[in-house]
Motif scaffolding. Structure first.
Motif, PDB file in Angstrom:
ATOM      1  N   LEU A 119       0.860  -1.176   0.000  1.00 49.88           N
ATOM      2  CA  LEU A 119       0.000   0.000   0.000  1.00 49.88           C
ATOM      3  C   LEU A 119       0.900   1.232   0.000  1.00 49.88           C
ATOM      4  O   LEU A 119       1.694   1.443   0.920  1.00 49.88           O
ATOM      5  N   ARG A 120       0.786   2.017  -1.053  1.00 49.34           N
ATOM      6  CA  ARG A 120       1.552   3.262  -1.175  1.00 49.34           C
ATOM      7  C   ARG A 120       0.583   4.431  -1.039  1.00 49.34           C
ATOM      8  O   ARG A 120      -0.373   4.547  -1.808  1.00 49.34           O
ATOM      9  N   ILE A 121       0.825   5.263  -0.046  1.00 51.66           N
ATOM     10  CA  ILE A 121      -0.057   6.379   0.264  1.00 51.66           C
ATOM     11  C   ILE A 121       0.683   7.675  -0.041  1.00 51.66           C
ATOM     12  O   ILE A 121       1.696   7.981   0.597  1.00 51.66           O
ATOM     13  N   PHE A 122       0.184   8.440  -0.999  1.00 52.02           N
ATOM     14  CA  PHE A 122       0.864   9.628  -1.485  1.00 52.02           C
ATOM     15  C   PHE A 122       0.314  10.886  -0.819  1.00 52.02           C
ATOM     16  O   PHE A 122      -0.906  11.039  -0.665  1.00 52.02           O
ATOM     17  N   CYS A 123       1.218  11.796  -0.461  1.00 57.58           N
ATOM     18  CA  CYS A 123       0.842  13.100   0.080  1.00 57.58           C
ATOM     19  C   CYS A 123       0.564  14.064  -1.072  1.00 57.58           C
ATOM     20  O   CYS A 123       1.395  14.204  -1.976  1.00 57.58           O
ATOM     21  N   LEU A 124      -0.574  14.742  -1.069  1.00 54.81           N
ATOM     22  CA  LEU A 124      -0.999  15.563  -2.202  1.00 54.81           C
ATOM     23  C   LEU A 124      -0.855  17.062  -1.980  1.00 54.81           C
ATOM     24  O   LEU A 124      -1.250  17.847  -2.839  1.00 54.81           O
ATOM     25  N   ARG A 125      -0.296  17.466  -0.836  1.00 56.02           N
ATOM     26  CA  ARG A 125      -0.251  18.903  -0.571  1.00 56.02           C
ATOM     27  C   ARG A 125       1.014  19.266   0.198  1.00 56.02           C
ATOM     28  O   ARG A 125       1.697  18.400   0.760  1.00 56.02           O
ATOM     29  N   GLN A 126       1.296  20.549   0.224  1.00 58.34           N
ATOM     30  CA  GLN A 126       2.359  21.081   1.068  1.00 58.34           C
ATOM     31  C   GLN A 126       1.725  21.585   2.353  1.00 58.34           C
ATOM     32  O   GLN A 126       0.739  22.329   2.324  1.00 58.34           O
ATOM     33  N   SER A 127       2.291  21.192   3.483  1.00 60.29           N
ATOM     34  CA  SER A 127       1.711  21.540   4.781  1.00 60.29           C
ATOM     35  C   SER A 127       2.295  22.839   5.317  1.00 60.29           C
ATOM     36  O   SER A 127       3.384  23.274   4.911  1.00 60.29           O
ATOM     37  N   GLU A 128       1.575  23.431   6.246  1.00 60.47           N
ATOM     38  CA  GLU A 128       2.096  24.606   6.937  1.00 60.47           C
ATOM     39  C   GLU A 128       3.232  24.186   7.865  1.00 60.47           C
ATOM     40  O   GLU A 128       3.241  23.085   8.406  1.00 60.47           O
ATOM     41  N   ASP A 129       4.188  25.093   8.034  1.00 59.93           N
ATOM     42  CA  ASP A 129       5.286  24.812   8.950  1.00 59.93           C
ATOM     43  C   ASP A 129       4.760  24.693  10.370  1.00 59.93           C
ATOM     44  O   ASP A 129       3.869  25.443  10.782  1.00 59.93           O
ATOM     45  N   LYS A 130       5.321  23.734  11.093  1.00 61.30           N
ATOM     46  CA  LYS A 130       4.927  23.541  12.493  1.00 61.30           C
ATOM     47  C   LYS A 130       6.188  23.312  13.312  1.00 61.30           C
ATOM     48  O   LYS A 130       6.984  22.436  12.999  1.00 61.30           O
ATOM     49  N   LYS A 131       6.364  24.120  14.316  1.00 59.98           N
ATOM     50  CA  LYS A 131       7.544  23.989  15.160  1.00 59.98           C
ATOM     51  C   LYS A 131       7.134  24.215  16.605  1.00 59.98           C
ATOM     52  O   LYS A 131       6.694  25.305  16.979  1.00 59.98           O
ATOM     53  N   ILE A 132       7.260  23.173  17.411  1.00 59.06           N
ATOM     54  CA  ILE A 132       6.926  23.267  18.826  1.00 59.06           C
ATOM     55  C   ILE A 132       8.229  23.230  19.624  1.00 59.06           C
ATOM     56  O   ILE A 132       9.025  22.307  19.477  1.00 59.06           O
ATOM     57  N   GLU A 133       8.439  24.246  20.446  1.00 58.08           N
ATOM     58  CA  GLU A 133       9.616  24.275  21.308  1.00 58.08           C
ATOM     59  C   GLU A 133       9.166  24.464  22.748  1.00 58.08           C
ATOM     60  O   GLU A 133       8.268  25.261  23.030  1.00 58.08           O
ATOM     61  N   TYR A 134       9.804  23.730  23.648  1.00 53.79           N
ATOM     62  CA  TYR A 134       9.462  23.823  25.061  1.00 53.79           C
ATOM     63  C   TYR A 134      10.704  23.474  25.861  1.00 53.79           C
ATOM     64  O   TYR A 134      11.445  22.550  25.497  1.00 53.79           O
ATOM     65  N   ASP A 135      10.947  24.178  26.969  1.00 51.61           N
ATOM     66  CA  ASP A 135      12.216  24.003  27.685  1.00 51.61           C
ATOM     67  C   ASP A 135      12.171  22.938  28.784  1.00 51.61           C
ATOM     68  O   ASP A 135      13.208  22.517  29.286  1.00 51.61           O
ATOM     69  N   PHE A 136      10.970  22.504  29.214  1.00 52.91           N
ATOM     70  CA  PHE A 136      10.825  21.460  30.241  1.00 52.91           C
ATOM     71  C   PHE A 136      11.572  21.805  31.526  1.00 52.91           C
ATOM     72  O   PHE A 136      12.170  20.937  32.164  1.00 52.91           O
ATOM     73  N   ASN A 137      11.554  23.062  31.925  1.00 59.33           N
ATOM     74  CA  ASN A 137      12.183  23.460  33.181  1.00 59.33           C
ATOM     75  C   ASN A 137      11.302  23.093  34.368  1.00 59.33           C
ATOM     76  O   ASN A 137      10.098  22.894  34.232  1.00 59.33           O
ATOM     77  N   PHE A 138      11.946  23.032  35.552  1.00 59.42           N
ATOM     78  CA  PHE A 138      11.222  22.763  36.789  1.00 59.42           C
ATOM     79  C   PHE A 138      11.253  24.001  37.679  1.00 59.42           C
ATOM     80  O   PHE A 138      12.250  24.718  37.751  1.00 59.42           O
ATOM     81  N   SER A 139      10.152  24.229  38.371  1.00 58.51           N
ATOM     82  CA  SER A 139      10.088  25.344  39.321  1.00 58.51           C
ATOM     83  C   SER A 139      10.609  24.859  40.677  1.00 58.51           C
ATOM     84  O   SER A 139      11.208  23.801  40.791  1.00 58.51           O
ATOM     85  N   SER A 140      10.367  25.624  41.718  1.00 58.14           N
ATOM     86  CA  SER A 140      10.871  25.283  43.048  1.00 58.14           C
ATOM     87  C   SER A 140      10.252  23.981  43.556  1.00 58.14           C
ATOM     88  O   SER A 140       9.143  23.602  43.192  1.00 58.14           O
ATOM     89  N   PHE A 141      10.998  23.292  44.421  1.00 53.31           N
ATOM     90  CA  PHE A 141      10.545  22.009  44.947  1.00 53.31           C
ATOM     91  C   PHE A 141      11.240  21.755  46.274  1.00 53.31           C
ATOM     92  O   PHE A 141      12.224  22.401  46.630  1.00 53.31           O
ATOM     93  N   SER A 142      10.728  20.785  47.012  1.00 50.15           N
ATOM     94  CA  SER A 142      11.304  20.375  48.290  1.00 50.15           C
ATOM     95  C   SER A 142      11.694  18.905  48.206  1.00 50.15           C
ATOM     96  O   SER A 142      10.862  18.060  47.869  1.00 50.15           O
ATOM     97  N   LEU A 143      12.975  18.600  48.489  1.00 52.64           N
ATOM     98  CA  LEU A 143      13.419  17.209  48.447  1.00 52.64           C
ATOM     99  C   LEU A 143      12.657  16.347  49.449  1.00 52.64           C
ATOM    100  O   LEU A 143      12.320  15.199  49.167  1.00 52.64           O
ATOM    101  N   LYS A 144      12.361  16.903  50.613  1.00 59.73           N
ATOM    102  CA  LYS A 144      11.672  16.126  51.640  1.00 59.73           C
ATOM    103  C   LYS A 144      10.276  15.731  51.199  1.00 59.73           C
ATOM    104  O   LYS A 144       9.836  14.599  51.376  1.00 59.73           O
ATOM    105  N   SER A 145       9.551  16.672  50.581  1.00 59.94           N
ATOM    106  CA  SER A 145       8.185  16.369  50.153  1.00 59.94           C
ATOM    107  C   SER A 145       8.158  15.364  49.003  1.00 59.94           C
ATOM    108  O   SER A 145       7.179  14.639  48.829  1.00 59.94           O
ATOM    109  N   LEU A 146       9.225  15.304  48.218  1.00 66.12           N
ATOM    110  CA  LEU A 146       9.267  14.408  47.068  1.00 66.12           C
ATOM    111  C   LEU A 146       9.293  12.936  47.462  1.00 66.12           C
ATOM    112  O   LEU A 146       8.925  12.070  46.671  1.00 66.12           O
TER     113      LEU A 146
END
Length: 385
Positions: free
Chosen positions: A279-306
């Motif tokens: 089964l060969r499935i062909f793409c018939l169009r040009q898509s819009e650019d999509k770029k997702i960026e995220y830094d995955f940082n952590f905020s403040s925390f307590s080692l004891k509570s973890l």
């Protein structure tokens, strides 16, 4: 998988260095005190070894989330640890060449974006690599990316890349359904999916799905295609039905078409006169650019509570989930083993919290929508704690 069994293991002198391996610290399980993680550094690569206490013996093996490549690195670390033990049994001898080969063509998923590949070809689940390597040999000016989760297959193909002197094949160990979501739009020529596991009783585990086709349509350039080759008629028909529901794709069907590169499995099916569907499935169009960026940082925390965060268990939302699987604690660290993201293709990661910072061990998750939502939920959970 490399491992060893021992009557006892003495690790009172951590950290220590031996044969280029730095054994840094041991983090003990909070929920299960009989298990712990030993952090190892080798040539600036860090990974964990899992230690499991059993009645009258101790098992040491890879923590699979962080398993290094090539596998010879893991075997070397286990051999160093075995010197501290009273051995019962092991399988750590006789490293093969492919177990010790470190290849520049084995890359992390994020490296695909950093290397800036454009107009590349993908093969998902390349197995022995016969088809992937043949294509790369015949088209030296094209870039090929092979995606596989089976470690022995990866090691075998990396060895073949080295022997053949290829410079245009890159290997990634990842679930292709996840990686596809972060690839650039209109960047891929062909996606090969040859003889995937059909998963007829668990169709949610299949590579081919409605969501996969949506992402493939975006990633493929106009005129690009997905090539499915399978011996499973149910898988073929289900994929055809999904493709026909798309307004942006054209399907082309052939049956028992001879292929230039025939795997040993395909040859076996041909001898058995088993039908093979294309089964060969062909793409018939040009898509819009999509770029997702995220830094995955952590905020403040307590080692004891973890330390009690494992009591949270699993948080399930409409389109993502977060599962705190295990918690480990060292003197100045708390380590979480998490499963999160999309229900059908979850991600497993380790998060390390110390006195100064928190971070995803081995690099951030990919910036998929489900992963970002899962991270935000984890931040909320940490704030509550």
């Amino acid at each position: 998988m490399p491992h060893f069994l021992a009557k006892s293991l003495e690790l009172t002198d951590l950290p220590f260095n031996d044969e280029g391996y730095k054994l840094l610290y041991e983090a003990k399980g909070v929920k299960n005190p009989n298990e712990s993680l030993i952090c190892v550094n080798y040539e600036d690569e860090e990974f964990f070894i899992r230690k499991i206490k059993k009645p009258h013996q101790i098992l040491l093996k890879a923590e699979k989330i962080t398993k290094p490549s090539p596998i010879g690195i893991l075997k070397g670390a286990l051999r160093v640890l075995s010197k501290k033990s009273s051995l019962i049994s092991h399988n750590l001898n006789n490293d093969t060449i492919k177990q010790t080969l470190r290849s520049k063509f084995f890359i992390k998923p994020q490296d695909i974006l950093k290397l800036g590949f454009y107009e590349f070809c993908i093969e998902i689940g390349f197995g022995s690599g016969r088809h992937l390597l043949k294509l790369a040999q015949e088209n030296p000016n094209k870039i090929y990316i092979g995606m596989e989760i089976h470690t022995p297959s990866i090691q075998q193909v990396l060895r073949q890349i080295d022997l053949l002197g290829l410079e245009n094949v890159y290997i990634v160990c990842i679930d292709a359904r996840v990686l596809l979501e972060i690839l650039p739009s209109n960047s891929c020529e062909i996606i090969y999916v040859h003889f995937p596991v059909p998963w007829n009783k668990k169709p949610h585990r299949r590579v081919m799905s409605h969501k996969f086709l949506i992402q493939a349509d975006r990633v493929l350039k106009k005129g690009g295609l997905i090539e499915l080759r399978t011996d499973d008629e149910e898988y073929f028909r289900d994929t055809l039905e999904i493709s026909l529901k798309s307004h942006n794709m054209r399907a082309e069907i052939t049956k028992n078409l001879s292929s230039e590169v025939i795997s040993k499995y395909e040859a076996r099916w041909q001898r058995a006169e088993k039908n093979i569907f294309d089964l060969r499935i062909f793409c018939l169009r040009q898509s819009e650019d999509k770029k997702i960026e995220y830094d995955f940082n952590f905020s403040s925390f307590s080692l004891k509570s973890l330390e009690k965060i494992h009591q949270v268990g699993k948080i399930i939302k409409a389109d993502f989930f977060v599962h705190v699987c295990e918690v480990f604690k060292a003197d100045d660290k708390v380590i979480l083993i998490l499963s999160f993201g999309d229900f059908n293709w979850p991600v497993s990661k380790i998060v390390i919290f110390d006195k100064k910072r928190a971070y995803y061990f081995g690099g951030n998750p990919l910036s998929t929508e489900a992963n970002i939502k899962s991270h935000l939920e984890l931040l909320n959970l940490l704030m509550e704690k």
